[in-house]
Structures are given as structure tokens and as C-alpha cells.
Motif scaffolding. Structure first.
Motif, short mmCIF file in Angstrom:
data_model
loop_
_atom_site.label_atom_id
_atom_site.label_comp_id
_atom_site.label_asym_id
_atom_site.label_seq_id
_atom_site.Cartn_x
_atom_site.Cartn_y
_atom_site.Cartn_z
N VAL A 70 34.41 33.46 37.03
CA VAL A 70 34.95 34.63 36.34
C VAL A 70 35.43 35.63 37.39
CG1 VAL A 70 34.40 36.63 34.89
CG2 VAL A 70 33.51 34.37 34.29
N LEU A 71 36.68 36.05 37.24
CA LEU A 71 37.24 37.09 38.10
C LEU A 71 37.39 38.36 37.28
CD1 LEU A 71 40.09 35.05 39.83
CD2 LEU A 71 37.75 35.43 40.65
N ILE A 72 36.93 39.47 37.82
CA ILE A 72 37.05 40.76 37.14
C ILE A 72 38.04 41.60 37.94
CG2 ILE A 72 35.84 42.78 36.25
CD1 ILE A 72 33.22 41.19 36.51
N PRO A 73 39.30 41.65 37.50
CA PRO A 73 40.28 42.47 38.22
C PRO A 73 39.98 43.95 38.04
CG PRO A 73 41.36 40.86 36.78
CD PRO A 73 39.93 40.94 36.37
N VAL A 74 40.03 44.69 39.14
CA VAL A 74 39.84 46.14 39.10
C VAL A 74 40.89 46.78 40.00
CG1 VAL A 74 37.36 46.07 38.60
CG2 VAL A 74 38.13 46.05 40.98
N GLN A 75 41.23 48.01 39.68
CA GLN A 75 42.17 48.76 40.48
C GLN A 75 41.42 49.84 41.25
OE1 GLN A 75 46.10 49.61 38.52
NE2 GLN A 75 44.99 48.98 36.70
N PRO A 76 41.96 50.26 42.39
CA PRO A 76 41.30 51.33 43.14
C PRO A 76 41.14 52.58 42.29
CG PRO A 76 43.00 50.31 44.48
CD PRO A 76 43.16 49.77 43.08
N PHE A 130 34.48 40.33 41.65
CA PHE A 130 35.52 41.33 41.46
C PHE A 130 36.71 40.95 42.33
CE2 PHE A 130 31.88 44.20 40.38
CZ PHE A 130 32.36 44.67 39.16
N VAL A 131 37.92 41.28 41.88
CA VAL A 131 39.11 41.13 42.71
C VAL A 131 39.90 42.43 42.64
CG1 VAL A 131 40.36 39.96 40.82
CG2 VAL A 131 41.20 39.81 43.16
N LEU A 132 40.18 42.98 43.79
CA LEU A 132 40.89 44.26 43.87
C LEU A 132 42.39 44.00 43.67
CD1 LEU A 132 40.23 47.24 44.36
CD2 LEU A 132 40.66 46.86 46.79
N ASN A 133 42.97 44.64 42.67
CA ASN A 133 44.36 44.40 42.28
C ASN A 133 45.15 45.71 42.30
OD1 ASN A 133 46.50 42.77 41.39
ND2 ASN A 133 46.12 43.28 39.25
N ARG A 134 46.46 45.58 42.54
CA ARG A 134 47.35 46.75 42.59
C ARG A 134 46.82 47.79 43.58
NH1 ARG A 134 48.22 47.23 36.03
NH2 ARG A 134 49.60 45.42 35.81
N SER A 135 46.48 47.30 44.74
CA SER A 135 45.84 48.15 45.74
C SER A 135 46.82 48.56 46.83
CB SER A 135 44.66 47.40 46.38
OG SER A 135 44.13 48.12 47.46
N ALA A 136 46.92 49.84 47.09
CA ALA A 136 47.63 50.34 48.26
C ALA A 136 46.61 50.38 49.39
CB ALA A 136 48.22 51.72 47.99
N ALA A 137 46.68 49.40 50.28
CA ALA A 137 45.57 49.10 51.19
C ALA A 137 45.16 50.27 52.07
CB ALA A 137 45.95 47.90 52.06
N ARG A 138 46.10 51.13 52.45
CA ARG A 138 45.76 52.17 53.42
C ARG A 138 45.31 53.48 52.77
NH1 ARG A 138 50.21 49.57 56.01
NH2 ARG A 138 49.60 48.69 58.03
#
Length: 212
Positions: A105-111, A140-148
Motif C-alpha cells: 500500500v502506497l499512501i501519497p502525500v504532499q508537502p 508513504f510516498v511524497l508527491n508533488r514535492s518542490a524538493a528545495r
């Protein structure tokens, strides 16, 4: 391997990730079936748009937005290397069925601030599912992330100490994903050298290692 993307919160990019993971595994030569278990049917809409554009089918997509998914998915898995479930938001019965069907199971989350995305309901449902599926792998998988950005870093750091943990691979905020969705395509078909395509490839590889 049956991979379900689930989060009771809508708009976190479940469908985008589900389509791109399915496409990446298909690109590698695997047999893939995507199950659209979201009553909104966004993955099916993407497939129809792809057909209108005259593009070849990369993988099968079926609509299965019902709570018998856990009984039907194993049959699908017999004829596929990967079954990817695009899960529903806010439908507890469907979500329970998807959890019982899945190996991963992957739980996508946004910052965002911790209490904005740490869904008590999905985590409670996962604990219920583990009574019957103690080997269930959850990340969890971090999605739509602006890395910096500071918030992306803080979110990653907060997730690192959580159970379930966060995957090392993350997906950035990329315009190409919106373009791909509009025309029934995937990021690697638009530009296989793009950061979006490379991030999806890295994510697919990391997920593939989880059950080894």
C-alpha cells in the motif's frame, strides 16, 4: 504483486502515480493491469482519451469500484506481473477491500504540515487490515514535492520517523504530468529524459524491492 494507492484525502495524486507506475512497469516489459477503484473513474477517462488520440494500449485498465475487490484482484494477479489499484477517497468499504487485496500500500502525500495529511482514518484501516494481512507492506510516498522548499524538507523529516515510513524516492511538482493527463499520455512518452520520467522510474524500482 498487487500495489494499491490509497489516501482518504482527494487531490494527492493517486491516479497520476497509479498510471505512471503501471506505465513504467509495462515499459519494462511486465504484464500490468490497472484497477480503477475510484468511483470518479479518472484512470478510465485517461484510457478513453488515449484511445481517442490513437495511441497504443500499454496496459489493461478495468473499472472495479466495489467492495468485492479483495476477492477479485487475486484472479487478476494470476494473469499479470503487477496489479495497480487506483483507490477511492473517502469510501471506507472500498478502501478496506483494497487493503485486503494489496501486497503493498502506497499512501501519497504532499508537502504540508503533519496534521494536514496524516490521515487517522487510513492508518486505522491499515491496522485493521494487518489483523488479516500481517505481511502487508505500507509506505508513504511524497508527491508533488518542490524538493528545495522548507516544507518539503520538514515533511520528509517528519515522515522519516513514522510507521509506516516514507520511501526514499519522491515525485516532484512537474508540469509534464498535467500535460500527459490531458492527452492520454505518460511522462516518458513526452520526454523519456525528463526529471518526471526519471523520478517515476526510480520510484518503480524502489517499490519493486519492497517484497524481495
Amino acid at each position: 504483486m498487487i500495489v494499491a494507492l490509497l489516501n482518504q484525502k482527494g487531490g494527492v495524486g493517486k491516479t497520476t502515480l497509479a498510471l505512471h507506475l503501471a506505465g513504467e512497469w509495462a515499459r519494462r516489459g511486465d504484464r500490468v493491469t490497472l484497477v480503477d477503484a475510484d468511483p470518479q473513474g479518472s484512470a478510465l477517462d485517461w484510457s478513453e482519451q488515449r484511445a481517442r488520440e490513437g495511441l497504443p494500449r500499454l496496459f489493461g485498465i478495468i473499472g472495479l469500484a466495489r467492495d468485492t475487490l479483495h476477492r477479485e484482484a487475486p484472479e487478476l494477479a494470476r494473469n499479470a506481473d503487477h496489479v495497480v489499484i487506483d483507490g477511492p477517497p473517502r469510501v471506507a468499504g472500498l478502501m478496506r477491500s483494497a487493503l485486503l487485496a494489496a501486497d503493498i500500500v502506497l499512501i501519497p502525500v504532499q508537502p504540508s504540515p503533519f496534521d494536514g495529511w496524516a490521515s487517522a482514518e487510513i492508518l486505522r484501516l491499515i491496522e485493521e487490515a494487518r489483523i488479516f494481512r500481517p505481511q502487508l507492506v505500507v509506505r508513504f510516498v511524497l508527491n508533488r514535492s518542490a524538493a528545495r522548499t522548507i516544507i518539503a524538507r520538514e515533511t520528509s523529516e517528519a515522515l522519516a520517523d513514522q510507521d509506516p515510513p516514507v520511501l526514499r524516492s519522491y515525485i516532484g511538482q512537474r508540469v509534464v504530468f498535467a500535460t500527459a493527463a490531458q492527452f492520454g499520455r505518460l511522462a516518458f512518452e513526452i520526454n523519456h529524459e525528463s526529471m518526471a520520467a526519471k523520478e517515476i522510474s526510480a520510484l518503480a524500482t524502489e517499490i519493486g524491492r519492497l517484497t524481495r
